[in-house]
Write a protein that holds these residues in place. Sequence first.
Motif, mmCIF file in Angstrom:
data_model
loop_
_atom_site.group_PDB
_atom_site.id
_atom_site.type_symbol
_atom_site.label_atom_id
_atom_site.label_comp_id
_atom_site.label_asym_id
_atom_site.label_seq_id
_atom_site.Cartn_x
_atom_site.Cartn_y
_atom_site.Cartn_z
ATOM 1 N N MET A 1 0.886 -1.129 0.034
ATOM 2 C CA MET A 1 0.028 -0.029 0.000
ATOM 3 C C MET A 1 0.907 1.405 -0.088
ATOM 4 S SD MET A 1 -3.209 -1.006 2.398
ATOM 5 C CE MET A 1 -4.445 -0.014 1.794
ATOM 6 N N LEU A 2 1.912 1.278 0.694
ATOM 7 C CA LEU A 2 2.782 2.344 0.729
ATOM 8 C C LEU A 2 3.482 2.613 -0.766
ATOM 9 C CD1 LEU A 2 5.050 1.823 3.862
ATOM 10 C CD2 LEU A 2 3.653 3.776 3.355
ATOM 11 N N GLU A 3 3.655 1.702 -1.528
ATOM 12 C CA GLU A 3 4.337 1.591 -2.822
ATOM 13 C C GLU A 3 3.256 2.237 -3.660
ATOM 14 O OE1 GLU A 3 6.312 -1.089 -6.230
ATOM 15 O OE2 GLU A 3 5.793 -2.276 -4.747
ATOM 16 N N ALA A 4 1.854 1.637 -3.579
ATOM 17 C CA ALA A 4 0.946 2.173 -4.519
ATOM 18 C C ALA A 4 0.818 3.724 -4.019
ATOM 19 C CB ALA A 4 -0.340 1.454 -4.333
ATOM 20 N N ARG A 5 0.613 4.022 -3.090
ATOM 21 C CA ARG A 5 0.339 5.605 -2.613
ATOM 22 C C ARG A 5 1.529 6.540 -2.997
ATOM 23 N NH1 ARG A 5 -3.540 3.523 -0.064
ATOM 24 N NH2 ARG A 5 -5.182 4.745 0.828
ATOM 25 N N SER A 6 2.773 5.870 -3.279
ATOM 26 C CA SER A 6 3.893 6.778 -3.554
ATOM 27 C C SER A 6 4.371 6.836 -4.908
ATOM 28 C CB SER A 6 5.056 6.383 -2.535
ATOM 29 O OG SER A 6 5.357 5.110 -2.859
ATOM 30 N N GLY A 7 3.701 6.178 -5.757
ATOM 31 C CA GLY A 7 3.807 6.244 -6.969
ATOM 32 C C GLY A 7 5.056 5.240 -7.560
ATOM 33 N N GLY A 8 5.227 4.221 -6.901
ATOM 34 C CA GLY A 8 6.162 3.042 -7.206
ATOM 35 C C GLY A 8 7.320 3.101 -6.269
ATOM 36 N N ARG A 9 7.434 4.007 -5.083
ATOM 37 C CA ARG A 9 8.638 4.243 -4.429
ATOM 38 C C ARG A 9 8.609 3.225 -3.219
ATOM 39 N NH1 ARG A 9 9.276 10.663 -2.883
ATOM 40 N NH2 ARG A 9 9.368 11.247 -4.929
ATOM 41 N N ARG A 10 9.875 2.539 -2.949
ATOM 42 C CA ARG A 10 9.855 1.483 -2.165
ATOM 43 C C ARG A 10 10.820 1.325 -0.973
ATOM 44 N NH1 ARG A 10 8.699 -4.085 -5.553
ATOM 45 N NH2 ARG A 10 10.972 -4.107 -5.097
ATOM 46 N N LEU A 28 -3.207 1.165 11.642
ATOM 47 C CA LEU A 28 -3.546 -0.165 11.255
ATOM 48 C C LEU A 28 -2.425 -0.942 10.822
ATOM 49 C CD1 LEU A 28 -6.569 -0.089 8.767
ATOM 50 C CD2 LEU A 28 -6.437 -0.696 11.113
ATOM 51 N N CYS A 29 -1.253 -0.319 10.197
ATOM 52 C CA CYS A 29 0.040 -0.865 10.271
ATOM 53 C C CYS A 29 0.759 -0.965 11.561
ATOM 54 C CB CYS A 29 1.060 0.028 9.281
ATOM 55 S SG CYS A 29 0.500 0.238 7.578
ATOM 56 N N GLY A 30 0.658 -0.222 12.540
ATOM 57 C CA GLY A 30 1.233 -0.299 13.495
ATOM 58 C C GLY A 30 0.740 -1.516 14.495
ATOM 59 N N VAL A 31 -0.853 -1.895 14.311
ATOM 60 C CA VAL A 31 -1.379 -3.064 14.913
ATOM 61 C C VAL A 31 -0.595 -4.522 14.173
ATOM 62 C CG1 VAL A 31 -3.377 -4.400 15.364
ATOM 63 C CG2 VAL A 31 -3.417 -1.938 15.825
ATOM 64 N N ALA A 32 -0.490 -4.139 12.823
ATOM 65 C CA ALA A 32 0.300 -5.374 12.177
ATOM 66 C C ALA A 32 1.778 -5.647 12.719
ATOM 67 C CB ALA A 32 0.029 -5.494 10.667
ATOM 68 N N LEU A 33 2.546 -4.527 12.499
ATOM 69 C CA LEU A 33 3.892 -4.497 13.207
ATOM 70 C C LEU A 33 4.057 -4.898 14.447
ATOM 71 C CD1 LEU A 33 6.599 -2.157 12.250
ATOM 72 C CD2 LEU A 33 5.934 -2.234 14.576
ATOM 73 N N PHE A 34 3.148 -4.678 15.453
ATOM 74 C CA PHE A 34 3.217 -5.107 16.586
ATOM 75 C C PHE A 34 2.998 -6.601 17.019
ATOM 76 C CE2 PHE A 34 3.585 -0.310 17.561
ATOM 77 C CZ PHE A 34 4.943 -0.402 18.121
ATOM 78 N N SER A 35 1.828 -7.120 16.144
ATOM 79 C CA SER A 35 1.606 -8.222 15.965
ATOM 80 C C SER A 35 2.839 -9.204 15.417
ATOM 81 C CB SER A 35 0.267 -8.728 15.124
ATOM 82 O OG SER A 35 0.026 -9.728 15.146
ATOM 83 N N SER A 36 3.378 -8.866 14.670
ATOM 84 C CA SER A 36 4.388 -9.464 14.056
ATOM 85 C C SER A 36 5.660 -9.500 15.166
ATOM 86 C CB SER A 36 4.957 -8.687 12.773
ATOM 87 O OG SER A 36 6.056 -9.453 12.094
ATOM 88 N N GLU A 104 -10.553 0.396 0.950
ATOM 89 C CA GLU A 104 -9.611 0.014 1.417
ATOM 90 C C GLU A 104 -9.760 -0.509 2.880
ATOM 91 O OE1 GLU A 104 -6.051 2.251 -1.218
ATOM 92 O OE2 GLU A 104 -7.407 3.243 0.518
ATOM 93 N N LEU A 105 -10.504 0.281 3.572
ATOM 94 C CA LEU A 105 -10.856 -0.297 5.186
ATOM 95 C C LEU A 105 -11.614 -1.379 5.295
ATOM 96 C CD1 LEU A 105 -11.335 3.295 6.791
ATOM 97 C CD2 LEU A 105 -9.529 1.715 7.172
ATOM 98 N N ALA A 106 -12.454 -1.709 4.434
ATOM 99 C CA ALA A 106 -13.235 -2.831 4.444
ATOM 100 C C ALA A 106 -12.847 -4.060 4.712
ATOM 101 C CB ALA A 106 -14.292 -3.120 3.282
ATOM 102 N N PRO A 107 -11.698 -4.424 3.907
ATOM 103 C CA PRO A 107 -10.844 -5.504 4.456
ATOM 104 C C PRO A 107 -9.749 -5.555 5.345
ATOM 105 C CG PRO A 107 -10.026 -4.747 2.436
ATOM 106 C CD PRO A 107 -11.113 -3.913 2.616
ATOM 107 N N LEU A 108 -9.496 -4.435 5.660
ATOM 108 C CA LEU A 108 -8.274 -4.303 6.717
ATOM 109 C C LEU A 108 -8.766 -4.370 8.154
ATOM 110 C CD1 LEU A 108 -6.079 -1.734 4.723
ATOM 111 C CD2 LEU A 108 -5.788 -4.261 5.166
ATOM 112 N N VAL A 109 -9.724 -3.582 8.221
ATOM 113 C CA VAL A 109 -10.371 -3.520 9.694
ATOM 114 C C VAL A 109 -11.025 -4.953 10.346
ATOM 115 C CG1 VAL A 109 -12.420 -2.738 11.133
ATOM 116 C CG2 VAL A 109 -11.121 -1.107 9.639
ATOM 117 N N PRO A 110 -11.462 -5.788 9.565
ATOM 118 C CA PRO A 110 -11.766 -7.068 10.141
ATOM 119 C C PRO A 110 -10.567 -7.977 10.274
ATOM 120 C CG PRO A 110 -13.115 -6.768 8.291
ATOM 121 C CD PRO A 110 -12.046 -5.612 8.104
ATOM 122 N N LEU A 111 -9.495 -7.764 9.565
ATOM 123 C CA LEU A 111 -8.180 -8.364 9.856
ATOM 124 C C LEU A 111 -7.631 -7.948 10.943
ATOM 125 C CD1 LEU A 111 -6.830 -8.605 6.020
ATOM 126 C CD2 LEU A 111 -7.722 -10.240 7.570
#
Length: 143
Positions: A1-10, A28-36, A104-111
């Motif tokens: 999602m970062l890449e898509a929002r930034s025009g291909g920057r990675r 949402l990225c923070g929750v996923a990061l701390f889960s990892s 974009e929130l629709a699939p991410l919030v349930p996850l």
Amino acid sequence: MLEARSGGRRGIGDFGGVRSAAPVFAALCGVALFSSLGLPGLNGFVGEFLIFRGVFGLAPWAAAVACLGLLATALLLLTFWQKVFHGPRAGAAAGEFPDLRGTELAPLVPLVALMLVLGVLPHLLTQFFNPLVTAWAGHLLLP
């Protein structure tokens, strides 16, 4: 999602201050990061704990080596979090960097909700795999 929002920057250096540009995305990225990272209360903790509990009884040296891997992972992910999400807005986030939209929130919030639910109530999933794990999770979380 970062890449898509930034025009291909990675690259990590291509971002900075994403939290101020897109706070919902950062949360949402923070929750996923701390889960990892295996933060207690999130689904990653349950898996890591069960792995370490099982390995320690068989090969304590392997558990010690795995702890070094956990430390390296924590260092990498927290450095990523600091450079990309905090600090002054820079790189791709310095310009127009949109936050998440409803589609974009629709699939991410349930996850993210599932990460929290399985972190607090792991027996909802482990009951299908091993009765001993279910008994352990039930005794740990329910007094």
